[in-house]
Write a protein that holds these residues in place. Sequence first.
Motif, PDB file in Angstrom:
ATOM      1  N   GLY A 152     -44.357 -20.847 -36.397  1.00  9.70           N
ATOM      2  CA  GLY A 152     -42.490 -20.526 -35.814  1.00  9.70           C
ATOM      3  C   GLY A 152     -42.287 -21.859 -36.380  1.00  9.70           C
ATOM      4  N   LEU A 153     -40.896 -22.120 -35.437  1.00 10.50           N
ATOM      5  CA  LEU A 153     -40.460 -22.957 -35.375  1.00 10.50           C
ATOM      6  C   LEU A 153     -40.540 -24.544 -35.907  1.00 10.50           C
ATOM      7  CD1 LEU A 153     -37.236 -21.815 -32.988  1.00 10.50           C
ATOM      8  CD2 LEU A 153     -38.166 -21.831 -35.651  1.00 10.50           C
ATOM      9  N   GLU A 154     -41.534 -24.838 -35.493  1.00  6.01           N
ATOM     10  CA  GLU A 154     -42.385 -25.859 -35.810  1.00  6.01           C
ATOM     11  C   GLU A 154     -42.310 -26.484 -34.815  1.00  6.01           C
ATOM     12  OE1 GLU A 154     -42.451 -27.167 -39.741  1.00  6.01           O
ATOM     13  OE2 GLU A 154     -43.549 -25.294 -39.939  1.00  6.01           O
ATOM     14  N   LEU A 155     -41.915 -26.480 -33.424  1.00 10.46           N
ATOM     15  CA  LEU A 155     -41.163 -27.632 -32.356  1.00 10.46           C
ATOM     16  C   LEU A 155     -42.073 -28.096 -31.944  1.00 10.46           C
ATOM     17  CD1 LEU A 155     -39.555 -25.116 -30.299  1.00 10.46           C
ATOM     18  CD2 LEU A 155     -39.077 -26.092 -32.167  1.00 10.46           C
ATOM     19  N   ASP A 156     -42.480 -28.980 -31.189  1.00 10.58           N
ATOM     20  CA  ASP A 156     -43.262 -29.664 -30.297  1.00 10.58           C
ATOM     21  C   ASP A 156     -43.288 -30.038 -29.208  1.00 10.58           C
ATOM     22  OD1 ASP A 156     -41.783 -32.063 -30.194  1.00 10.58           O
ATOM     23  OD2 ASP A 156     -41.812 -32.865 -32.105  1.00 10.58           O
ATOM     24  N   SER A 157     -44.280 -31.126 -28.753  1.00 10.60           N
ATOM     25  CA  SER A 157     -44.225 -31.168 -27.064  1.00 10.60           C
ATOM     26  C   SER A 157     -42.611 -31.416 -26.231  1.00 10.60           C
ATOM     27  CB  SER A 157     -45.779 -32.020 -26.848  1.00 10.60           C
ATOM     28  OG  SER A 157     -45.054 -32.831 -27.135  1.00 10.60           O
ATOM     29  N   LEU A 158     -42.247 -32.701 -27.511  1.00  6.25           N
ATOM     30  CA  LEU A 158     -41.356 -33.546 -26.829  1.00  6.25           C
ATOM     31  C   LEU A 158     -40.104 -32.145 -26.665  1.00  6.25           C
ATOM     32  CD1 LEU A 158     -40.752 -36.397 -28.342  1.00  6.25           C
ATOM     33  CD2 LEU A 158     -41.634 -36.354 -26.536  1.00  6.25           C
ATOM     34  N   ASP A 159     -39.780 -31.100 -26.992  1.00  7.14           N
ATOM     35  CA  ASP A 159     -39.526 -30.104 -27.651  1.00  7.14           C
ATOM     36  C   ASP A 159     -39.549 -28.919 -26.228  1.00  7.14           C
ATOM     37  OD1 ASP A 159     -38.422 -30.695 -30.115  1.00  7.14           O
ATOM     38  OD2 ASP A 159     -39.599 -29.471 -30.861  1.00  7.14           O
ATOM     39  N   THR A 160     -40.611 -28.781 -26.251  1.00 14.06           N
ATOM     40  CA  THR A 160     -41.302 -28.669 -25.159  1.00 14.06           C
ATOM     41  C   THR A 160     -40.326 -28.941 -23.900  1.00 14.06           C
ATOM     42  OG1 THR A 160     -43.439 -28.173 -25.499  1.00 14.06           O
ATOM     43  CG2 THR A 160     -43.028 -27.594 -23.125  1.00 14.06           C
ATOM     44  N   LEU A 161     -40.096 -30.218 -23.686  1.00 13.24           N
ATOM     45  CA  LEU A 161     -39.679 -30.997 -21.934  1.00 13.24           C
ATOM     46  C   LEU A 161     -38.006 -30.114 -22.489  1.00 13.24           C
ATOM     47  CD1 LEU A 161     -41.024 -34.485 -22.114  1.00 13.24           C
ATOM     48  CD2 LEU A 161     -42.020 -31.951 -20.558  1.00 13.24           C
ATOM     49  N   GLU A 162     -37.745 -29.957 -23.903  1.00 17.52           N
ATOM     50  CA  GLU A 162     -36.279 -30.162 -23.647  1.00 17.52           C
ATOM     51  C   GLU A 162     -35.780 -28.500 -23.521  1.00 17.52           C
ATOM     52  OE1 GLU A 162     -32.053 -30.825 -24.217  1.00 17.52           O
ATOM     53  OE2 GLU A 162     -34.205 -32.428 -24.164  1.00 17.52           O
ATOM     54  N   ILE A 163     -36.993 -27.884 -23.737  1.00 18.55           N
ATOM     55  CA  ILE A 163     -36.773 -26.061 -23.401  1.00 18.55           C
ATOM     56  C   ILE A 163     -36.619 -26.559 -21.561  1.00 18.55           C
ATOM     57  CG2 ILE A 163     -37.711 -24.185 -23.400  1.00 18.55           C
ATOM     58  CD1 ILE A 163     -38.408 -24.436 -26.618  1.00 18.55           C
ATOM     59  N   VAL A 164     -37.702 -26.908 -20.641  1.00 16.97           N
ATOM     60  CA  VAL A 164     -37.717 -26.745 -19.598  1.00 16.97           C
ATOM     61  C   VAL A 164     -36.332 -26.731 -19.042  1.00 16.97           C
ATOM     62  CG1 VAL A 164     -38.558 -27.829 -17.576  1.00 16.97           C
ATOM     63  CG2 VAL A 164     -40.568 -26.973 -19.781  1.00 16.97           C
ATOM     64  N   SER A 165     -36.103 -28.818 -20.055  1.00 16.96           N
ATOM     65  CA  SER A 165     -35.036 -28.688 -18.837  1.00 16.96           C
ATOM     66  C   SER A 165     -33.712 -27.381 -19.469  1.00 16.96           C
ATOM     67  CB  SER A 165     -34.603 -30.088 -19.596  1.00 16.96           C
ATOM     68  OG  SER A 165     -32.820 -30.049 -19.528  1.00 16.96           O
ATOM     69  N   LEU A 166     -33.537 -27.331 -20.539  1.00 15.71           N
ATOM     70  CA  LEU A 166     -32.271 -26.152 -20.666  1.00 15.71           C
ATOM     71  C   LEU A 166     -32.251 -25.120 -19.903  1.00 15.71           C
ATOM     72  CD1 LEU A 166     -32.604 -26.498 -25.030  1.00 15.71           C
ATOM     73  CD2 LEU A 166     -30.236 -27.229 -23.228  1.00 15.71           C
ATOM     74  N   VAL A 167     -34.119 -24.113 -19.732  1.00 15.58           N
ATOM     75  CA  VAL A 167     -34.176 -23.329 -19.085  1.00 15.58           C
ATOM     76  C   VAL A 167     -33.302 -23.523 -17.482  1.00 15.58           C
ATOM     77  CG1 VAL A 167     -35.450 -21.579 -18.646  1.00 15.58           C
ATOM     78  CG2 VAL A 167     -35.264 -22.716 -21.004  1.00 15.58           C
ATOM     79  N   ASP A 168     -33.771 -24.909 -16.739  1.00 14.48           N
ATOM     80  CA  ASP A 168     -33.412 -24.995 -15.868  1.00 14.48           C
ATOM     81  C   ASP A 168     -32.237 -24.954 -15.445  1.00 14.48           C
ATOM     82  OD1 ASP A 168     -33.894 -26.098 -13.148  1.00 14.48           O
ATOM     83  OD2 ASP A 168     -34.492 -28.110 -13.375  1.00 14.48           O
ATOM     84  N   GLU A 169     -31.076 -26.334 -16.443  1.00 14.05           N
ATOM     85  CA  GLU A 169     -30.057 -26.181 -16.126  1.00 14.05           C
ATOM     86  C   GLU A 169     -28.999 -24.286 -16.167  1.00 14.05           C
ATOM     87  OE1 GLU A 169     -28.632 -29.177 -19.079  1.00 14.05           O
ATOM     88  OE2 GLU A 169     -30.289 -30.200 -18.635  1.00 14.05           O
ATOM     89  N   ASN A 170     -29.140 -24.219 -17.260  1.00 14.58           N
ATOM     90  CA  ASN A 170     -28.552 -23.071 -17.410  1.00 14.58           C
ATOM     91  C   ASN A 170     -28.870 -21.545 -16.591  1.00 14.58           C
ATOM     92  OD1 ASN A 170     -26.968 -23.189 -20.198  1.00 14.58           O
ATOM     93  ND2 ASN A 170     -28.455 -24.141 -19.955  1.00 14.58           N
ATOM     94  N   PHE A 171     -30.063 -21.373 -16.266  1.00 16.95           N
ATOM     95  CA  PHE A 171     -30.896 -20.959 -15.491  1.00 16.95           C
ATOM     96  C   PHE A 171     -30.965 -20.398 -13.676  1.00 16.95           C
ATOM     97  CE2 PHE A 171     -30.906 -19.558 -20.104  1.00 16.95           C
ATOM     98  CZ  PHE A 171     -30.464 -18.476 -21.074  1.00 16.95           C
ATOM     99  N   GLY A 172     -31.522 -22.097 -13.970  1.00 14.84           N
ATOM    100  CA  GLY A 172     -32.332 -22.527 -12.380  1.00 14.84           C
ATOM    101  C   GLY A 172     -33.707 -21.892 -12.420  1.00 14.84           C
ATOM    102  N   VAL A 173     -34.010 -21.886 -13.362  1.00 13.12           N
ATOM    103  CA  VAL A 173     -35.856 -21.095 -13.639  1.00 13.12           C
ATOM    104  C   VAL A 173     -36.310 -22.557 -13.702  1.00 13.12           C
ATOM    105  CG1 VAL A 173     -37.462 -19.685 -14.177  1.00 13.12           C
ATOM    106  CG2 VAL A 173     -35.384 -18.842 -13.952  1.00 13.12           C
ATOM    107  N   TYR A 174     -37.251 -23.191 -13.246  1.00 16.49           N
ATOM    108  CA  TYR A 174     -38.358 -23.920 -13.686  1.00 16.49           C
ATOM    109  C   TYR A 174     -39.635 -23.960 -13.762  1.00 16.49           C
ATOM    110  CZ  TYR A 174     -40.182 -28.867 -13.880  1.00 16.49           C
ATOM    111  OH  TYR A 174     -41.282 -29.539 -14.727  1.00 16.49           O
ATOM    112  N   ILE A 175     -39.888 -24.257 -15.734  1.00 20.96           N
ATOM    113  CA  ILE A 175     -41.479 -24.168 -15.801  1.00 20.96           C
ATOM    114  C   ILE A 175     -42.054 -24.933 -15.107  1.00 20.96           C
ATOM    115  CG2 ILE A 175     -41.986 -23.684 -18.124  1.00 20.96           C
ATOM    116  CD1 ILE A 175     -39.901 -22.493 -19.051  1.00 20.96           C
ATOM    117  N   THR A 176     -43.175 -24.665 -15.296  1.00 18.61           N
ATOM    118  CA  THR A 176     -44.682 -26.114 -14.670  1.00 18.61           C
ATOM    119  C   THR A 176     -45.296 -25.946 -15.791  1.00 18.61           C
ATOM    120  OG1 THR A 176     -45.787 -23.930 -13.343  1.00 18.61           O
ATOM    121  CG2 THR A 176     -43.569 -25.151 -12.148  1.00 18.61           C
ATOM    122  N   ASP A 177     -46.108 -26.440 -15.791  1.00 20.92           N
ATOM    123  CA  ASP A 177     -47.211 -26.903 -16.864  1.00 20.92           C
ATOM    124  C   ASP A 177     -48.071 -25.094 -17.062  1.00 20.92           C
ATOM    125  OD1 ASP A 177     -46.425 -29.376 -17.422  1.00 20.92           O
ATOM    126  OD2 ASP A 177     -48.026 -30.450 -16.129  1.00 20.92           O
TER     127      ASP A 177
END
Length: 94
Positions: A47-72
């Motif tokens: 797909g977009l060829e994202l990697d594991s570091l990108d996962t952490l950034e997405i977790v942060s973006l979702v938490d900051e913008n929607f107040g929803v935390y994605i766990t492991d």
Amino acid sequence: MSSDDVMQRARDRRALNDRLKALIVEGLGLPLDAGLIDDDQPLFGRGLELDSLDTLEIVSLVDENFGVYITDDDAYVFGSVNSIADFIEAATQK
């Protein structure tokens, strides 16, 4: 549910997906237009060829913008923009 309710729900979902795409493109500094990302396009691998570091950034973006935390335990969420949106909707309706 009335047809107006269905239409409003569809508009809300479109807005959520578009916002997620914009956040991912901006937050990860991707060199593409957010409108070119399909709602069901895989975010990793072919797909977009994202990697594991990108996962952490997405977790942060979702938490900051929607107040929803994605766990492991919620790793399945990273399948596509639609799956992240589904997760956000489910978490915010509780």
